[in-house]
Design an enzyme around this catalytic site. Structure first.
Site, PDB file in Angstrom:
ATOM      1  N   LYS A  10       0.818  -1.220   0.000  1.00  0.00           N
ATOM      2  CA  LYS A  10       0.000   0.000   0.000  1.00  0.00           C
ATOM      3  C   LYS A  10       0.855   1.275   0.000  1.00  0.00           C
ATOM      4  CE  LYS A  10      -3.917  -2.291   2.236  1.00  0.00           C
ATOM      5  NZ  LYS A  10      -4.956  -2.156   3.283  1.00  0.00           N
ATOM      6  N   TYR A  50     -12.465  -2.018  -3.509  1.00  0.00           N
ATOM      7  CA  TYR A  50     -12.969  -2.154  -2.135  1.00  0.00           C
ATOM      8  C   TYR A  50     -14.500  -2.061  -2.062  1.00  0.00           C
ATOM      9  CZ  TYR A  50      -8.348  -2.121   0.093  1.00  0.00           C
ATOM     10  OH  TYR A  50      -7.097  -2.452   0.531  1.00  0.00           O
ATOM     11  N   ASN A 113      -2.063   0.126   6.790  1.00  0.00           N
ATOM     12  CA  ASN A 113      -1.543  -1.142   7.318  1.00  0.00           C
ATOM     13  C   ASN A 113      -0.652  -1.907   6.338  1.00  0.00           C
ATOM     14  OD1 ASN A 113      -3.555  -1.949   5.598  1.00  0.00           O
ATOM     15  ND2 ASN A 113      -4.622  -3.255   7.059  1.00  0.00           N
ATOM     16  N   HIS A 116      -2.216  -5.529   1.633  1.00  0.00           N
ATOM     17  CA  HIS A 116      -3.504  -6.196   1.479  1.00  0.00           C
ATOM     18  C   HIS A 116      -3.243  -7.607   0.976  1.00  0.00           C
ATOM     19  CE1 HIS A 116      -7.605  -7.112   0.229  1.00  0.00           C
ATOM     20  NE2 HIS A 116      -7.049  -7.619  -0.861  1.00  0.00           N
ATOM     21  N   GLU A 127     -10.049 -10.588  -7.285  1.00  0.00           N
ATOM     22  CA  GLU A 127      -9.075  -9.506  -7.102  1.00  0.00           C
ATOM     23  C   GLU A 127      -7.939  -9.595  -8.119  1.00  0.00           C
ATOM     24  OE1 GLU A 127      -9.852  -8.786  -2.322  1.00  0.00           O
ATOM     25  OE2 GLU A 127      -7.892  -9.509  -2.980  1.00  0.00           O
TER      26      GLU A 127
HETATM   27  P1  CMP Z   1      -7.420  -4.540   3.762  1.00  0.00           P
HETATM   28  O1  CMP Z   1      -6.991  -5.896   4.185  1.00  0.00           O
HETATM   29  O2  CMP Z   1      -6.848  -4.009   2.494  1.00  0.00           O
HETATM   30  O3  CMP Z   1      -9.010  -4.505   3.652  1.00  0.00           O
HETATM   31  C1  CMP Z   1      -9.788  -3.364   3.908  1.00  0.00           C
HETATM   32  C2  CMP Z   1      -8.979  -2.210   4.418  1.00  0.00           C
HETATM   33  O4  CMP Z   1      -9.719  -1.226   5.083  1.00  0.00           O
HETATM   34  C3  CMP Z   1      -8.000  -2.704   5.482  1.00  0.00           C
HETATM   35  O5  CMP Z   1      -7.008  -3.504   4.924  1.00  0.00           O
HETATM   36  C4  CMP Z   1      -7.566  -1.372   6.079  1.00  0.00           C
HETATM   37  O6  CMP Z   1      -6.642  -0.686   5.257  1.00  0.00           O
HETATM   38  C5  CMP Z   1      -8.890  -0.648   6.064  1.00  0.00           C
HETATM   39  N1  CMP Z   1      -9.586  -0.792   7.351  1.00  0.00           N
HETATM   40  C6  CMP Z   1     -10.096  -1.916   7.879  1.00  0.00           C
HETATM   41  N2  CMP Z   1     -10.677  -1.697   9.060  1.00  0.00           N
HETATM   42  C7  CMP Z   1     -10.545  -0.373   9.267  1.00  0.00           C
HETATM   43  C8  CMP Z   1     -10.941   0.483  10.320  1.00  0.00           C
HETATM   44  N3  CMP Z   1     -11.599   0.025  11.392  1.00  0.00           N
HETATM   45  N4  CMP Z   1     -10.635   1.779  10.202  1.00  0.00           N
HETATM   46  C9  CMP Z   1      -9.985   2.247   9.116  1.00  0.00           C
HETATM   47  N5  CMP Z   1      -9.577   1.465   8.078  1.00  0.00           N
HETATM   48  C10 CMP Z   1      -9.848   0.174   8.172  1.00  0.00           C
END
Ligand code: CMP
Length: 142
Positions: A10, A50, A113, A116, A127
């Site tokens: 990311k 998403y 984070n 993904h 995906e």
């Molecule tokens: P990802 O695994 O890419 O799937 C959805 C994404 O949404 C997740 O990683 C985070 O980047 C984001 N995400 C998931 N939960 C939250 C949350 N509670 N608050 C903000 N972002 C979130």
């Protein structure tokens, strides 16, 4: 069984110059990179990717984050690749991620984070097709 999964490094991790360190973790875990491209997602691409999270309170911020800079989109292949990738990524929230996982070591918070990974075979298929044509996946020849 040998599976394929979609991985995204990311914008937070790309901005921090952590592509190499993260790819090293993927490869050390036995996952093989069979396709890769660097992209700067636009709003429509991020919203489409998403779409399942469309009604979540964090959706707008997530799209903003995912379009804030380039990402590295990859297809990983290996034995139980979907679960294996999730195991080495760690929990979505880095505060909950096990020590030594990618998110424990590279993520900033639950949104930024670092990576993904697809969560199931059907989503992996969807995906991968979202970003790659079949002929962009490179088969192993040696
Ligand atoms: P990802 O695994 O890419 O799937 C959805 C994404 O949404 C997740 O990683 C985070 O980047 C984001 N995400 C998931 N939960 C939250 C949350 N509670 N608050 C903000 N972002 C979130």
């Amino acid at each position: 069984a040998v599976e394929r999964t979609l991985s995204i490094i990311k914008p937070d991790a790309v901005a921090r110059n952590q592509i190499g360190a993260i790819c090293a973790r993927l490869e050390k875990a036995g996952l093989r990179i069979v396709a890769a491209k660097m992209l700067h997602l636009d709003q429509q691409q991020a919203e489409g990717f998403y779409a399942v999270h469309r009604d979540r309170p964090f959706f707008r911020d997530l799209v903003k984050f995912m379009t804030s800079g380039p990402v590295l989109v990859q297809v990983l292949e290996g034995e139980s690749a979907i679960a294996r990738n999730r195991e080495i990524m760690g929990a979505t929230d880095p505060k909950k991620a096990s020590p030594g996982t990618i998110r424990a070591d590279f993520a900033t918070n639950v949104e930024e984070n670092a990576v993904h990974g697809s969560d199931a075979p059907e989503t992996a298929k969807k995906e991968i097709a979202y970003f790659f044509r079949d002929d962009e996946l490179c088969a192993r020849t040696r």
